[in-house]
Design a protein around this motif. Structure first.
Motif, PDB file in Angstrom:
ATOM      1  N   LEU A 136       0.797  -1.231   0.008  1.00  0.00           N
ATOM      2  CA  LEU A 136      -0.137   0.135  -0.062  1.00  0.00           C
ATOM      3  C   LEU A 136       0.982   1.377   0.201  1.00  0.00           C
ATOM      4  O   LEU A 136       1.771   1.442   0.757  1.00  0.00           O
ATOM      5  CB  LEU A 136      -0.902  -0.024   1.157  1.00  0.00           C
ATOM      6  N   SER A 137       0.566   2.503  -0.666  1.00  0.00           N
ATOM      7  CA  SER A 137       0.897   3.744  -0.675  1.00  0.00           C
ATOM      8  C   SER A 137      -0.215   4.539  -0.404  1.00  0.00           C
ATOM      9  O   SER A 137      -1.240   4.509  -1.141  1.00  0.00           O
ATOM     10  CB  SER A 137       1.531   4.106  -2.033  1.00  0.00           C
ATOM     11  N   VAL A 138      -0.093   5.281   0.631  1.00  0.00           N
ATOM     12  CA  VAL A 138      -1.159   6.147   0.751  1.00  0.00           C
ATOM     13  C   VAL A 138      -1.254   7.520   0.562  1.00  0.00           C
ATOM     14  O   VAL A 138      -0.390   8.299   0.884  1.00  0.00           O
ATOM     15  CB  VAL A 138      -1.422   6.186   2.479  1.00  0.00           C
ATOM     16  N   GLY A 139      -1.870   7.746  -0.597  1.00  0.00           N
ATOM     17  CA  GLY A 139      -1.979   9.282  -0.930  1.00  0.00           C
ATOM     18  C   GLY A 139      -3.062   9.863  -0.550  1.00  0.00           C
ATOM     19  O   GLY A 139      -4.079   9.692  -0.691  1.00  0.00           O
ATOM     20  N   LEU A 140      -2.858  10.953   0.339  1.00  0.00           N
ATOM     21  CA  LEU A 140      -3.726  11.669   1.054  1.00  0.00           C
ATOM     22  C   LEU A 140      -4.102  13.059   0.111  1.00  0.00           C
ATOM     23  O   LEU A 140      -3.084  13.669  -0.524  1.00  0.00           O
ATOM     24  CB  LEU A 140      -3.299  12.297   2.515  1.00  0.00           C
ATOM     25  N   VAL A 193       3.207   7.477   3.073  1.00  0.00           N
ATOM     26  CA  VAL A 193       2.173   8.557   3.027  1.00  0.00           C
ATOM     27  C   VAL A 193       2.533   9.735   2.180  1.00  0.00           C
ATOM     28  O   VAL A 193       3.383  10.415   2.611  1.00  0.00           O
ATOM     29  CB  VAL A 193       1.729   8.972   4.301  1.00  0.00           C
ATOM     30  N   LEU A 194       1.741   9.883   1.157  1.00  0.00           N
ATOM     31  CA  LEU A 194       2.258  11.068   0.270  1.00  0.00           C
ATOM     32  C   LEU A 194       0.850  12.059   0.207  1.00  0.00           C
ATOM     33  O   LEU A 194      -0.181  11.683   0.670  1.00  0.00           O
ATOM     34  CB  LEU A 194       2.614  10.523  -1.188  1.00  0.00           C
ATOM     35  N   ILE A 221       5.012  18.620   3.187  1.00  0.00           N
ATOM     36  CA  ILE A 221       5.430  17.400   2.706  1.00  0.00           C
ATOM     37  C   ILE A 221       6.844  17.139   2.829  1.00  0.00           C
ATOM     38  O   ILE A 221       7.522  16.223   3.310  1.00  0.00           O
ATOM     39  CB  ILE A 221       5.365  17.246   1.162  1.00  0.00           C
ATOM     40  N   GLY A 222       7.805  18.342   2.874  1.00  0.00           N
ATOM     41  CA  GLY A 222       9.224  18.176   3.045  1.00  0.00           C
ATOM     42  C   GLY A 222       9.461  17.788   4.745  1.00  0.00           C
ATOM     43  O   GLY A 222      10.514  17.065   4.980  1.00  0.00           O
ATOM     44  N   ARG A 223       8.754  18.559   5.391  1.00  0.00           N
ATOM     45  CA  ARG A 223       8.943  18.113   6.708  1.00  0.00           C
ATOM     46  C   ARG A 223       8.458  17.129   7.511  1.00  0.00           C
ATOM     47  O   ARG A 223       9.109  16.662   8.193  1.00  0.00           O
ATOM     48  CB  ARG A 223       7.990  19.489   7.596  1.00  0.00           C
ATOM     49  N   ARG A 224       7.289  16.479   6.709  1.00  0.00           N
ATOM     50  CA  ARG A 224       6.759  15.294   7.583  1.00  0.00           C
ATOM     51  C   ARG A 224       5.974  14.179   6.989  1.00  0.00           C
ATOM     52  O   ARG A 224       5.790  13.110   7.397  1.00  0.00           O
ATOM     53  CB  ARG A 224       6.096  15.798   8.735  1.00  0.00           C
ATOM     54  N   LEU A 225       6.052  14.378   5.574  1.00  0.00           N
ATOM     55  CA  LEU A 225       5.564  13.145   4.787  1.00  0.00           C
ATOM     56  C   LEU A 225       6.633  12.523   3.927  1.00  0.00           C
ATOM     57  O   LEU A 225       7.763  12.584   3.822  1.00  0.00           O
ATOM     58  CB  LEU A 225       4.302  13.893   3.721  1.00  0.00           C
ATOM     59  N   ASP A 226       6.078  11.302   3.216  1.00  0.00           N
ATOM     60  CA  ASP A 226       7.027  10.576   2.331  1.00  0.00           C
ATOM     61  C   ASP A 226       7.059  10.941   0.766  1.00  0.00           C
ATOM     62  O   ASP A 226       8.097  10.335   0.358  1.00  0.00           O
ATOM     63  CB  ASP A 226       6.579   9.108   2.537  1.00  0.00           C
ATOM     64  N   GLY A 227       6.066  11.590   0.565  1.00  0.00           N
ATOM     65  CA  GLY A 227       6.512  12.153  -1.042  1.00  0.00           C
ATOM     66  C   GLY A 227       5.029  12.936  -1.194  1.00  0.00           C
ATOM     67  O   GLY A 227       4.260  13.495  -0.695  1.00  0.00           O
ATOM     68  N   TRP A 228       5.159  13.015  -2.624  1.00  0.00           N
ATOM     69  CA  TRP A 228       4.249  14.069  -3.181  1.00  0.00           C
ATOM     70  C   TRP A 228       3.405  13.634  -4.220  1.00  0.00           C
ATOM     71  O   TRP A 228       3.841  12.723  -5.115  1.00  0.00           O
ATOM     72  CB  TRP A 228       5.091  15.262  -3.844  1.00  0.00           C
ATOM     73  N   LEU A 229       2.056  13.903  -4.492  1.00  0.00           N
ATOM     74  CA  LEU A 229       1.144  13.468  -5.089  1.00  0.00           C
ATOM     75  C   LEU A 229       0.955  14.766  -6.417  1.00  0.00           C
ATOM     76  O   LEU A 229      -0.303  15.137  -6.262  1.00  0.00           O
ATOM     77  CB  LEU A 229       0.095  12.771  -4.733  1.00  0.00           C
ATOM     78  N   PRO A 230       1.684  15.115  -7.110  1.00  0.00           N
ATOM     79  CA  PRO A 230       1.472  16.209  -8.083  1.00  0.00           C
ATOM     80  C   PRO A 230       0.343  15.709  -9.262  1.00  0.00           C
ATOM     81  O   PRO A 230       0.367  14.575  -9.468  1.00  0.00           O
ATOM     82  CB  PRO A 230       2.479  16.624  -8.519  1.00  0.00           C
ATOM     83  N   LEU A 267      12.346  11.304  -0.495  1.00  0.00           N
ATOM     84  CA  LEU A 267      11.135  11.501  -0.763  1.00  0.00           C
ATOM     85  C   LEU A 267      10.790  10.997  -2.061  1.00  0.00           C
ATOM     86  O   LEU A 267      11.812  10.739  -3.038  1.00  0.00           O
ATOM     87  CB  LEU A 267      10.977  13.022  -0.706  1.00  0.00           C
ATOM     88  N   HIS A 268       9.599  10.770  -2.245  1.00  0.00           N
ATOM     89  CA  HIS A 268       8.863   9.776  -3.771  1.00  0.00           C
ATOM     90  C   HIS A 268       8.125  10.901  -4.212  1.00  0.00           C
ATOM     91  O   HIS A 268       6.975  11.282  -3.551  1.00  0.00           O
ATOM     92  CB  HIS A 268       8.509   8.617  -3.174  1.00  0.00           C
ATOM     93  N   MET A 269       8.354  11.111  -5.571  1.00  0.00           N
ATOM     94  CA  MET A 269       7.029  11.805  -6.250  1.00  0.00           C
ATOM     95  C   MET A 269       6.343  10.766  -7.263  1.00  0.00           C
ATOM     96  O   MET A 269       7.126  10.131  -7.860  1.00  0.00           O
ATOM     97  CB  MET A 269       7.924  12.830  -7.162  1.00  0.00           C
TER      98      MET A 269
END
Length: 305
Positions: free
Chosen positions: A113-117, A182-183, A195-204, A233-235
């Protein structure tokens, strides 16, 4: 660069046979991930315009499935592909319930699982689930706190401005430790810094690559300032193609173009440093068979390059 495909969880193909066919075919084709979105309403007159050029919500959203249930079904018919949400509106339920659902799915899928919020765009949906539209950023931060505590503690309690959780034993742990990545889908300066401070990545979403990578630099800089490793970090870039029969002017990409133009865009994204790109052919008028054909042409074209 990893490649993903959206599951048919919206529109006329949001049926068991649609999910089954796309899931199995995507894995056979070599796709790396499958993705679902999240809707609870399709108002006749939305309280806010849809975030697109014309401001009109796609009609496919009138028929929508629960994203986590759909991913669980897909997980049972696949063995390798990762399973992601793009995006899950994680503020629509108490974080302890969200943590339980996400943990269960990660366990049942074997840690895929990858959690994109996301925070959504329509106040009507927040009203429907009795969650305030205002204060979404603070609610998200506290939700993230609970998720991390739930995943990393054998016993935990939580008392915050919005949520109180009595001390409890947490026996079920996710397959991925310390938890699923969690992205976040965010585009404002504060969201990018979060995102930079506390998440695992970005969902643009797809945009001209110079703008995309400029926003990515903001995220990476915030990670450095927070003493986090920006390389971790993962995009994962979402592409919603508007397919045309003939090539469009370059300035219309990535908003409209031929399948070959979208293949070129994906190749350029890989060269720019995008880690993952997933495409949603479900917002085109294509039939399920045509979507699968497009998926095959897309991955073959990108991999060939």
């Amino acid at each position: 660069m990893r490649l993903g495909l959206a599951l048919p969880t919206f529109g006329p193909d949001a049926r068991p046979e649609g999910i089954l066919r796309v899931s199995r075919t995507a894995e056979e084709m070599g796709y790396d991930s499958l993705w679902t979105g999240d809707r609870v309403l399709a108002p006749l007159v939305p309280g806010a315009p849809y975030p697109s050029a014309d401001g009109v919500m796609p009609r496919v959203y009138e028929n929508h499935m629960d994203p986590l249930v759909a991913l669980t079904f897909a997980a049972s018919h696949t063995t390798r592909v990762r399973l992601g949400t793009s995006t899950l509106n994680g503020l629509w339920q108490p974080p302890i319930m969200l943590a339980r659902s996400l943990t269960t799915l990660d366990v049942l899928s074997g840690g895929r699982l990858s959690v994109g919020l996301g925070l959504g765009w329509m106040p009507d949906e927040y009203a429907a689930v009795s969650v305030p539209w205002k204060g979404r950023g603070a609610r998200l931060d506290e939700t993230l706190d609970v998720l991390r505590e739930y995943w990393t503690s054998d016993v935990f309690s939580h008392e915050g401005p919005l949520f109180t959780i009595p001390e409890t034993v947490v026996g079920l742990k996710p397959g991925q430790r310390p938890g699923p990545p969690v992205l976040l889908a965010a585009f404002t300066p504060s969201g990018l810094r979060r995102i930079g401070r506390r998440l695992d990545g970005w969902l643009p979403v797809a945009m001209p690559l110079p703008a995309l990578m400029g926003m990515w630099d903001v995220i990476r800089k915030a990670a450095v300032e927070a003493e986090r490793d920006p390389a971790a970090l993962h995009m994962a870039l979402r592409v919603n193609p508007e397919l045309t029969d003939s090539r469009t002017d370059p300035e219309r990409m990535p908003w409209a173009g031929t399948i070959d133009q979208y293949i070129d865009y994906a190749r350029a994204a890989a060269e720019a440093g995008v880690h993952e790109l997933f495409v949603d052919f479900g917002q085109t008028p294509a039939t399920l068979a045509e979507r699968i054909d497009l998926a095959g042409r897309f991955i073959e074209g990108v991999r060939r390059g």
